[in-house]
Design a protein around this motif. Structure first.
Motif: not given
Length: 164
Positions: A48, A77, A79-81, A157, A162-164
C-alpha cells in the motif's frame, strides 16, 4: 525568498545524508522503534502506498503542519495509503508529549539512532517522503505544507495514481 519556497517543495537532489535512498530507489528494510505504536519493520508497510513524515517536537514548521497531516489521515480516500510519523527527537518523552498535545491518531515512531533520518535524507525538517506500494521512493518534500489542501491532495494522488 521566492527561491526558498521553490527549494522547499522540490525533491532533494544535492544534499545527501549517509546512506540516503534517492527518489526512484527502493527503501531497504529497517526496524522502527514505536513511539505510539509497537515496533514495526518498514517492509510491513509494503503493498500500500506510504506517506512518511519526519519531524521533531522542537521544529516549528513540524508543529505547524501536524494538524493538516491528521486531517489528511481522516479524509475519505485515506484508506488507500498509510501515513506514519517518525520523530528525530533525542528524548522519547518530548516526542510523546508533542504527539499527545497534537492529538494525532496515526502511528508514530522514534529514530534516536538516526538510521531512518539518514536513509530518508532528513537533513532538514519537516520532510515528507512518498513511497509507492512496492517500497520505491516516489517523492521527497522538504518543509511544512497543508497536507489536506487541494494542491497537496493532487500531489499525493498523482504520486500514488489514486483519486482523493
Amino acid at each position: 525568498m521566492c527561491l526558498l519556497g521553490v527549494a522547499a517543495t522540490t525533491p532533494m537532489a544535492l544534499a545527501k545524508t549517509p546512506g540516503e535512498v534517492a527518489v526512484g530507489a527502493v527503501l531497504p528494510d529497517a526496524t522502527m522503534t514505536g513511539l505510539t505504536v509497537p515496533y514495526r519493520k518498514l517492509s510491513d508497510f509494503r503493498g500500500k502506498p506510504l506517506i512518511i513524515n519526519v519531524w521533531a517536537s522542537w521544529c516549528g514548521p513540524c508543529r505547524a503542519e501536524m494538524g493538516s497531516l491528521e486531517r489528511l489521515s481522516r479524509l475519505k480516500g485515506a484508506s488507500q495509503f498509510t501515513l506514519i510519523g517518525i520523530s528525530t527527537d533525542d528524548h522519547p518523552e518530548a516526542a510523546l508529549v508533542f504527539v499527545q498535545r497534537t492529538g494525532t491518531s496515526f502511528g508514530h515512531f522514534i529514530d534516536q539512532r538516526l538510521v531512518l533520518e539518514n536513509m530518508l535524507g532528513a537533513d532538514r525538517l519537516p520532510l515528507t517522503v512518498l513511497v509507492d506500494a512496492q517500497g520505491r521512493v516516489v517523492d521527497k518534500i522538504v518543509g511544512a505544507r497543508e497536507w489536506d489542501s487541494p494542491e497537496s491532495l493532487k500531489l499525493i494522488g498523482k504520486a500514488f495514481r489514486i483519486r482523493l
